[in-house]
Design a protein around this motif. Structure first.
Motif, PDB file in Angstrom:
ATOM      1  N   PRO A 138       0.778  -1.226   0.000  1.00  0.00           N
ATOM      2  CA  PRO A 138       0.000   0.000   0.000  1.00  0.00           C
ATOM      3  C   PRO A 138       0.803   1.266   0.000  1.00  0.00           C
ATOM      4  O   PRO A 138       0.243   2.347   0.018  1.00  0.00           O
ATOM      5  CB  PRO A 138      -0.823  -0.110   1.292  1.00  0.00           C
ATOM      6  CG  PRO A 138       0.010  -0.947   2.191  1.00  0.00           C
ATOM      7  CD  PRO A 138       0.723  -1.915   1.303  1.00  0.00           C
TER       8      PRO A 138
ATOM      9  N   ASN B  97       0.980  11.869   2.302  1.00  0.00           N
ATOM     10  CA  ASN B  97       0.059  10.789   2.036  1.00  0.00           C
ATOM     11  C   ASN B  97       0.655   9.412   2.300  1.00  0.00           C
ATOM     12  O   ASN B  97       0.017   8.409   2.068  1.00  0.00           O
ATOM     13  CB  ASN B  97      -0.484  10.878   0.604  1.00  0.00           C
ATOM     14  CG  ASN B  97       0.605  10.962  -0.415  1.00  0.00           C
ATOM     15  OD1 ASN B  97       1.769  10.770  -0.107  1.00  0.00           O
ATOM     16  ND2 ASN B  97       0.223  11.278  -1.643  1.00  0.00           N
TER      17      ASN B  97
ATOM     18  N   GLN C  74      -0.629   7.894  -4.517  1.00  0.00           N
ATOM     19  CA  GLN C  74      -0.601   7.502  -3.115  1.00  0.00           C
ATOM     20  C   GLN C  74       0.770   7.764  -2.490  1.00  0.00           C
ATOM     21  O   GLN C  74       0.890   7.825  -1.266  1.00  0.00           O
ATOM     22  CB  GLN C  74      -0.932   6.013  -2.981  1.00  0.00           C
ATOM     23  CG  GLN C  74      -2.332   5.652  -3.450  1.00  0.00           C
ATOM     24  CD  GLN C  74      -3.408   6.213  -2.536  1.00  0.00           C
ATOM     25  OE1 GLN C  74      -3.593   5.742  -1.425  1.00  0.00           O
ATOM     26  NE2 GLN C  74      -4.101   7.230  -2.996  1.00  0.00           N
TER      27      GLN C  74
ATOM     28  N   PRO D 142     -12.743  10.206  -5.220  1.00  0.00           N
ATOM     29  CA  PRO D 142     -12.762   9.063  -4.304  1.00  0.00           C
ATOM     30  C   PRO D 142     -11.384   8.426  -4.137  1.00  0.00           C
ATOM     31  O   PRO D 142     -11.172   7.646  -3.217  1.00  0.00           O
ATOM     32  CB  PRO D 142     -13.737   8.088  -4.967  1.00  0.00           C
ATOM     33  CG  PRO D 142     -13.732   8.460  -6.412  1.00  0.00           C
ATOM     34  CD  PRO D 142     -13.534   9.949  -6.440  1.00  0.00           C
ATOM     35  N   LYS D 143     -10.436   8.766  -5.027  1.00  0.00           N
ATOM     36  CA  LYS D 143      -9.089   8.218  -4.927  1.00  0.00           C
ATOM     37  C   LYS D 143      -8.171   9.070  -4.055  1.00  0.00           C
ATOM     38  O   LYS D 143      -7.020   8.695  -3.827  1.00  0.00           O
ATOM     39  CB  LYS D 143      -8.479   8.074  -6.318  1.00  0.00           C
ATOM     40  CG  LYS D 143      -9.189   7.044  -7.184  1.00  0.00           C
ATOM     41  CD  LYS D 143      -8.515   6.930  -8.540  1.00  0.00           C
ATOM     42  CE  LYS D 143      -9.281   5.980  -9.455  1.00  0.00           C
ATOM     43  NZ  LYS D 143      -9.158   4.586  -9.054  1.00  0.00           N
TER      44      LYS D 143
ATOM     45  N   ILE E  89      -6.179  10.565  -1.077  1.00  0.00           N
ATOM     46  CA  ILE E  89      -5.610   9.808   0.032  1.00  0.00           C
ATOM     47  C   ILE E  89      -6.454   9.934   1.295  1.00  0.00           C
ATOM     48  O   ILE E  89      -6.550   8.996   2.088  1.00  0.00           O
ATOM     49  CB  ILE E  89      -4.153  10.263   0.292  1.00  0.00           C
ATOM     50  CG1 ILE E  89      -3.454   9.325   1.266  1.00  0.00           C
ATOM     51  CG2 ILE E  89      -4.098  11.693   0.782  1.00  0.00           C
ATOM     52  CD1 ILE E  89      -3.217   7.943   0.716  1.00  0.00           C
TER      53      ILE E  89
ATOM     54  N   GLN F  40      -8.863   7.148   1.213  1.00  0.00           N
ATOM     55  CA  GLN F  40      -8.341   5.812   0.925  1.00  0.00           C
ATOM     56  C   GLN F  40      -7.592   5.201   2.093  1.00  0.00           C
ATOM     57  O   GLN F  40      -7.384   3.997   2.143  1.00  0.00           O
ATOM     58  CB  GLN F  40      -7.380   5.881  -0.280  1.00  0.00           C
ATOM     59  CG  GLN F  40      -8.039   6.115  -1.616  1.00  0.00           C
ATOM     60  CD  GLN F  40      -8.728   4.871  -2.147  1.00  0.00           C
ATOM     61  OE1 GLN F  40      -8.338   3.755  -1.840  1.00  0.00           O
ATOM     62  NE2 GLN F  40      -9.776   5.074  -2.940  1.00  0.00           N
TER      63      GLN F  40
ATOM     64  N   LYS G  53     -12.819   5.784   4.354  1.00  0.00           N
ATOM     65  CA  LYS G  53     -13.777   5.355   3.338  1.00  0.00           C
ATOM     66  C   LYS G  53     -15.215   5.624   3.774  1.00  0.00           C
ATOM     67  O   LYS G  53     -16.073   5.952   2.952  1.00  0.00           O
ATOM     68  CB  LYS G  53     -13.555   3.878   3.025  1.00  0.00           C
ATOM     69  CG  LYS G  53     -12.218   3.631   2.327  1.00  0.00           C
ATOM     70  CD  LYS G  53     -11.954   2.158   2.048  1.00  0.00           C
ATOM     71  CE  LYS G  53     -10.613   1.984   1.348  1.00  0.00           C
ATOM     72  NZ  LYS G  53     -10.270   0.583   1.063  1.00  0.00           N
TER      73      LYS G  53
ATOM     74  N   TYR H 196     -15.848   9.327   3.164  1.00  0.00           N
ATOM     75  CA  TYR H 196     -16.122   9.565   1.749  1.00  0.00           C
ATOM     76  C   TYR H 196     -17.534   9.125   1.389  1.00  0.00           C
ATOM     77  O   TYR H 196     -18.282   9.860   0.716  1.00  0.00           O
ATOM     78  CB  TYR H 196     -15.115   8.831   0.865  1.00  0.00           C
ATOM     79  CG  TYR H 196     -15.580   8.732  -0.560  1.00  0.00           C
ATOM     80  CD1 TYR H 196     -15.655   9.858  -1.368  1.00  0.00           C
ATOM     81  CD2 TYR H 196     -16.009   7.510  -1.093  1.00  0.00           C
ATOM     82  CE1 TYR H 196     -16.118   9.780  -2.673  1.00  0.00           C
ATOM     83  CE2 TYR H 196     -16.467   7.424  -2.393  1.00  0.00           C
ATOM     84  CZ  TYR H 196     -16.523   8.557  -3.183  1.00  0.00           C
ATOM     85  OH  TYR H 196     -17.001   8.479  -4.467  1.00  0.00           O
TER      86      TYR H 196
ATOM     87  N   ASN I  60     -15.628   8.525 -10.995  1.00  0.00           N
ATOM     88  CA  ASN I  60     -14.640   7.533 -11.392  1.00  0.00           C
ATOM     89  C   ASN I  60     -15.061   6.717 -12.609  1.00  0.00           C
ATOM     90  O   ASN I  60     -14.928   5.497 -12.646  1.00  0.00           O
ATOM     91  CB  ASN I  60     -14.329   6.593 -10.208  1.00  0.00           C
ATOM     92  CG  ASN I  60     -13.020   5.868 -10.378  1.00  0.00           C
ATOM     93  OD1 ASN I  60     -12.097   6.375 -10.995  1.00  0.00           O
ATOM     94  ND2 ASN I  60     -12.948   4.668  -9.834  1.00  0.00           N
TER      95      ASN I  60
ATOM     96  N   LEU J 249      -4.469   2.162  -8.248  1.00  0.00           N
ATOM     97  CA  LEU J 249      -5.879   2.441  -8.014  1.00  0.00           C
ATOM     98  C   LEU J 249      -6.695   2.319  -9.292  1.00  0.00           C
ATOM     99  O   LEU J 249      -7.785   2.877  -9.387  1.00  0.00           O
ATOM    100  CB  LEU J 249      -6.052   3.851  -7.420  1.00  0.00           C
ATOM    101  CG  LEU J 249      -5.355   4.108  -6.073  1.00  0.00           C
ATOM    102  CD1 LEU J 249      -5.574   5.560  -5.634  1.00  0.00           C
ATOM    103  CD2 LEU J 249      -5.863   3.151  -5.005  1.00  0.00           C
TER     104      LEU J 249
END
Length: 711
Positions: free
Chosen positions: A32, A48, A137, A438-439, A441, A444, A450, A453, A657, A679
């Protein structure tokens, strides 16, 4: 598109080769992220990365280097130095796991809307100091090999690679940055403005010095924790800030160094800015993988290999593999699609063209003839085609209505997003009220992120026309004269204009037609209003347009590097006059013209309501700018999202997205598929520059000899 901290609080040198390390996990591994190796040869420890992942061993410097045959011939004939002399002491080693050693030769042939498009630079990340990795990320090195910050993030040191050279073979040094800073940015006669990364959390300019040819020191009067993030975003000398110019070449056009320079040197028509335009001027040196070879305005631009490019493959191959790129101007959407179907290009990127999801079926049917595969990269946007009301509309009664959260909530519930998603986006993406990406950091990092979001995404999203009518009734927006259309509370006729650029892409027009139908169905008289693009921006910032309906939110990878969708801090988004007021805070203009009508001020600006939602957003954002702790900054973003839920929605999206089309000839390799990417891709934002972040310099042909001329 028209139009992105530190995790360790102690003084820490983090070295850049661990971009190898960040990126070994990069783009498609299951790791990750990384916080840096600290081995003196590694990567940064950006905001991030604060709570993710583990350190990965960096990629080693190759034992030997290889070069393109055409360059080897020039070395043999004495026209070029040997490859080891052209590369820096420690080249950047491409870390992506999907890339394999390739073949040299061949070209990309594609189209572009125009020869002066900023999109040309988006293929090349070579001028960037730092680089986004893992779909944003993580942050890795670029021209900067290592960097460090003090615990307060008020002092940053950037250490550049030793032995970098411009495309003409001249040494790159920090003088090239100081020339840009002192002779352009700080020079009031030139139009260059300081970028975001040049200001502290208080908004004041940094002090920048170059103690030696390979070191830049940035000192701020308050924490500047997002410096590394902002150094990675955009492509420098492209759609982003300059950050450098080849001083040895450009000083001849600058009056400080050449008294004979004409007085128009700093104007748009002046020689200086024409000469620095490296995507159009073949004489201008670059640090990118390709350099401009020829430019025919309005027709074609060609790029050729830069023999001094400072990036290599893990096996030592100097990049790029491709000899060059040829971009032909094709403005009309139908011609672009026809050329793609006929195979007259061997690559096309949907982000720079009129190619859309509606065209996928036709492209797939033509694949056996044109040999173009259809790849779909995630856009990473937070809305799809967007609608937002002008919170600073010039007419007082309508302005008050547009600022009423209940009114906007009612219209959100009256919006049949599922149908728009099906008709326009072919059931791709995820339904949303309209958010940041939505991507990002902040959404995520963990389960709580999450959930935050999802709470924003799902607020006021349910399609419920009866609920919409009930809310409108409650706030007095009812049909008073029995004509089937609702009036204002005082009986005034109410008509909503869906304003959009007259040359907008079909997705926006199709969405607007469906949205107008939905709002008309609940009694809101709604009409489409195409506006000439030339005057659109000025009409918006003067409060003359009701809505903007042809943008999408997409910024990230960190919500705070480019927060304009979340927080009104400039004049192009949903509260233009209040955003402009934020812009002048702390300057003499803040106290000027207060006796004038806000719409007659220069520039037009107005203060937000005391205790109102925009003031809350400003307060939270101001805290985030000087907060050195990444976790606390993330929490402030969540608090901003909560204001959007409690007092919004200000952004009415459709679905987030959705895919971007990428057409790739079946003979071209190393172009990542969605499954390769961390992602799934992050193609929409300009500040996460695609395809540059996926290093087109690594792309190659299995049969280069078959791709040397236009298809």
């Amino acid at each position: 598109m028209t139009d992105p901290g530190l995790s360790r609080r102690t003084l820490l040198r983090v070295s850049a080769v661990a971009a190898g390390s960040v990126a070994l996990a990069a783009c498609s591994s299951n790791n990750p992220g990384s916080t840096g190796s600290g081995n003196g040869n590694g990567t940064s420890s950006p905001t991030n990365s604060a709570a993710v992942g583990s350190t990965v061993d960096p990629l080693p410097k190759p034992a030997k280097f290889n070069e393109a045959p055409q360059l080897a011939e020039q070395v043999k004939s004495g026209k070029l130095p040997a490859i080891a002399e052209r590369l820096p002491e420690n080249p950047y080693v491409i870390p992506h796991k999907w890339v394999t050693p390739g073949k040299y030769g061949g070209q990309i042939f594609t189209f572009t809307p125009g020869t002066e498009e900023g999109s040309h630079a988006e293929y090349m990340y070579g001028h960037s100091l730092l680089r986004y990795l893992n779909d944003g990320q993580d942050i890795g090195p670029g021209l900067v090999e290592s960097w460090e910050s003090n615990s307060e993030a008020t002092r940053w040191e950037l250490h550049f690679r030793k032995g970098l050279k411009w495309s003409d073979g001249q040494p790159w040094t920090t003088e090239d940055i100081m020339f840009w800073w002192e002779d352009m940015v700080l020079n009031e006669e030139h139009s260059e403005v300081p970028p975001d990364e040049a200001r502290s959390g208080k908004g004041t300019l940094m002090k920048m010095t170059a103690p030696d040819p390979l070191t830049i020191v940035m000192e701020f009067d308050a924490p500047a924790p997002l410096t590394a993030d902002r150094l990675a975003m955009w492509v420098n000398r492209g759609n982003g800030p300059g950050w450098m110019e080849p001083k040895h070449y450009m000083k001849q056009f600058h009056p400080k160094y050449n008294p004979k320079t004409p007085k128009t040197w700093a104007s748009d028509e002046g020689q200086f800015d024409q000469k620095r335009a490296w995507t159009r001027n073949p004489d201008c040196p670059v640090m990118t993988g390709w350099r401009c070879k020829s430019y025919d305005e309005g027709k074609i631009v060609t790029f050729e290999r830069n023999p001094y490019y400072w990036c290599v493959m893990p096996n030592g191959d100097q990049l790029p593999y491709l000899d060059g790129m040829t971009l032909t101007a094709v403005a009309r959407a139908e011609i672009q699609k026809l050329q793609a179907q006929q195979g007259k290009v061997n690559f096309a990127y949907g982000g720079f063209t009129a190619l859309f999801l509606a065209d996928v079926a036709g492209f797939k049917q033509a694949q056996s003839k044109n040999h173009l595969r259809v790849l779909l990269w995630d856009a990473g946007d937070g809305s799809g085609s967007l609608v937002f009301f002008n919170q600073d509309y010039f007419e007082p009664k309508l302005r008050k209505l547009f600022r009423d959260a209940k009114f906007r909530q009612a219209l959100s519930h009256a919006y049949n997003r599922k149908e728009v998603r099906r008709a326009v986006y072919y059931d791709t993406g995820e339904l949303t009220t309209g958010t940041m990406s939505p991507k990002a950091i902040e959404f995520q990092i963990d389960g709580e992120a999450k959930k935050n979001y999802a709470a924003w995404r799902d607020s006021f999203i349910d399609y419920d026309p009866e609920l919409a009518k009930k809310i409108l009734d409650e706030i007095g927006i009812v049909d008073k004269d029995g004509d089937g259309k609702r009036e204002m509370a005082d009986g005034t006729k109410l008509r909503i204009h869906l304003d959009y650029h007259a040359d907008s892409a079909p997705e926006h027009v199709s969405k607007n037609n469906l949205l107008a139908r939905d709002w008309n169905a609940i009694g809101i008289d709604t009409k489409l209003n195409p506006v000439a693009p030339e005057g659109y921006g000025d009409q918006w910032r003067f409060g003359k347009l009701m809505t903007n309906t042809n943008w999408e939110t997409g910024d990230g990878p960190n919500c705070l590097v480019y927060p304009q969708w979340m927080v009104p801090i400039e004049s192009s988004r949903w509260a233009p006059l209040q955003g402009e007021f934020y812009n002048v805070r702390g300057t003499p203009a803040e106290k000027e013209q207060l006796d004038l009508d806000p719409f007659k001020r220069t520039p037009p600006r107005m203060e937000p309501e005391k205790g109102g939602p925009i003031e809350k957003l400003w307060q939270l954002y101001d805290q985030s700018k000087i907060e050195p702790d990444a976790v606390k900054r993330r929490q402030l973003v969540w608090e901003i999202a909560k204001v959007h839920i409690s007092d919004g929605p200000w952004l009415l999206g459709v679905c987030a997205n959705t895919p971007y089309i990428v057409l790739v000839h079946e003979d071209m390799k190393n172009v990542p598929e969605k499954e390769n990417l961390k992602l799934g891709g992050f193609a929409a934002p300009w500040i996460h520059p695609s395809p540059a972040v996926y290093d087109p310099e690594t792309w190659y042909w299995t049969n280069p000899e078959a791709h040397t001329t236009t298809p």
